[in-house]
Design a protein around this motif. Structure first.
Motif, short mmCIF file in Angstrom:
data_model
loop_
_atom_site.label_atom_id
_atom_site.label_comp_id
_atom_site.label_asym_id
_atom_site.label_seq_id
_atom_site.Cartn_x
_atom_site.Cartn_y
_atom_site.Cartn_z
N SER A 30 4.68 1.58 8.62
CA SER A 30 4.73 2.02 10.11
C SER A 30 3.64 3.05 10.27
N SER A 31 3.38 3.12 11.54
CA SER A 31 2.10 4.40 11.81
C SER A 31 3.05 5.53 11.98
N ALA A 32 2.48 6.54 11.48
CA ALA A 32 2.97 7.98 11.61
C ALA A 32 1.71 8.93 11.88
N ASN A 33 1.83 9.94 12.54
CA ASN A 33 0.90 10.89 12.87
C ASN A 33 1.50 12.10 12.24
N ASP A 34 0.18 12.92 11.92
CA ASP A 34 0.60 14.39 11.47
C ASP A 34 1.36 14.27 9.87
N VAL A 35 1.02 13.40 9.22
CA VAL A 35 1.60 13.25 8.04
C VAL A 35 0.97 14.39 7.21
N ARG A 36 1.80 15.26 6.41
CA ARG A 36 1.41 16.46 5.74
C ARG A 36 1.00 16.31 4.50
N ALA A 37 0.30 17.12 3.89
CA ALA A 37 -0.16 16.85 2.56
C ALA A 37 1.12 16.95 1.64
N GLY A 38 1.24 16.10 0.74
CA GLY A 38 2.24 15.92 -0.32
C GLY A 38 3.05 14.97 0.08
N GLN A 39 3.01 14.44 1.38
CA GLN A 39 3.86 13.30 2.06
C GLN A 39 3.18 11.97 1.53
N LYS A 40 3.96 10.89 1.54
CA LYS A 40 3.46 9.65 1.40
C LYS A 40 4.08 8.72 2.36
N ARG A 41 3.07 7.42 2.78
CA ARG A 41 3.91 6.50 3.57
C ARG A 41 3.68 5.05 2.94
N ALA A 42 4.50 4.24 2.86
CA ALA A 42 4.20 2.91 1.97
C ALA A 42 4.67 1.78 2.87
N GLY A 43 4.19 0.69 2.50
CA GLY A 43 4.75 -0.48 3.30
C GLY A 43 3.83 -1.58 2.91
N VAL A 74 0.72 -1.23 0.18
CA VAL A 74 0.01 -0.06 0.20
C VAL A 74 0.92 1.20 0.12
N VAL A 75 0.40 2.32 -0.70
CA VAL A 75 0.93 3.64 -0.63
C VAL A 75 -0.20 4.68 -0.25
N VAL A 76 0.00 5.40 0.91
CA VAL A 76 -1.12 6.43 1.49
C VAL A 76 -0.27 7.71 1.00
N SER A 77 -1.01 8.59 0.07
CA SER A 77 -0.68 9.93 -0.17
C SER A 77 -1.51 10.88 0.55
N VAL A 78 -0.96 11.62 1.12
CA VAL A 78 -1.81 12.78 1.94
C VAL A 78 -2.07 13.89 0.91
N THR A 79 -3.25 14.14 0.41
CA THR A 79 -3.56 15.31 -0.57
C THR A 79 -3.89 16.80 0.14
N ALA A 80 -4.47 16.57 1.40
CA ALA A 80 -4.77 17.93 1.98
C ALA A 80 -4.68 17.74 3.50
N GLY A 81 -4.25 18.89 4.05
CA GLY A 81 -4.01 18.84 5.73
C GLY A 81 -3.18 17.94 6.13
N THR A 82 -3.45 17.14 7.19
CA THR A 82 -2.56 16.18 7.78
C THR A 82 -3.63 14.94 8.20
N ALA A 83 -2.91 13.59 8.24
CA ALA A 83 -3.18 12.51 8.48
C ALA A 83 -2.53 11.56 9.35
N SER A 84 -3.16 10.71 10.06
CA SER A 84 -2.50 9.64 10.90
C SER A 84 -2.72 8.40 9.79
N VAL A 85 -1.31 7.71 9.74
CA VAL A 85 -1.65 6.63 8.97
C VAL A 85 -0.83 5.34 9.74
N SER A 86 -1.64 4.17 9.47
CA SER A 86 -1.30 2.93 10.11
C SER A 86 -2.13 1.85 9.58
N SER A 87 -1.53 0.63 9.50
CA SER A 87 -2.04 -0.46 8.95
C SER A 87 -3.37 -0.99 9.64
#
Length: 100
Positions: A58-71, A16-29
């Motif tokens: 991996s879990s991450a809080n406050d992922v900003r717009a334009g950032q991605k998390r993959a795993g 999976v790849v999570v791309s934050v497009t606006a604001g911030t987001a928390s990402v977790s499996s």
């Protein structure tokens, strides 16, 4: 080699790849859920300790717009037929779904 046998017949490993497009987001499996063709939902917790993911999301809080998390996210499921749903908020509706 050391992974426990799946309780529900097999482990499905999803990249999976999570791309934050606006604001911030928390990402977790735990934001992902497997929905079998029979309608039964299985959380990512079912495969979290399987040892099958080579690169766990991996879990991450406050992922900003334009950032991605993959795993990888692992599910212990009875069949490889189903879909994956992404729900960014614990008690909210799914925001995306993919057929496996």
């Amino acid at each position: 080699m050391f992974a426990p046998e799946p309780d529900n017949d097999l482990y499905v490993v999803v990249d999976v790849v999570v791309s934050v497009t606006a604001g911030t987001a928390s990402v977790s499996s735990m934001n992902f859920e497997w929905i079998g063709d029979d309608g039964v939902a299985v959380s990512a917790l079912s495969g979290a300790l399987s040892g099958c993911a080579k690169n766990s999301l991996s879990s991450a809080n406050d992922v900003r717009a334009g950032q991605k998390r993959a795993g990888q996210v692992v599910f212990d499921v009875p069949s490889a037929r189903g879909s994956i749903e992404f729900t960014p908020k614990t008690f909210g509706p799914a925001k995306a779904s993919w057929k496996a």
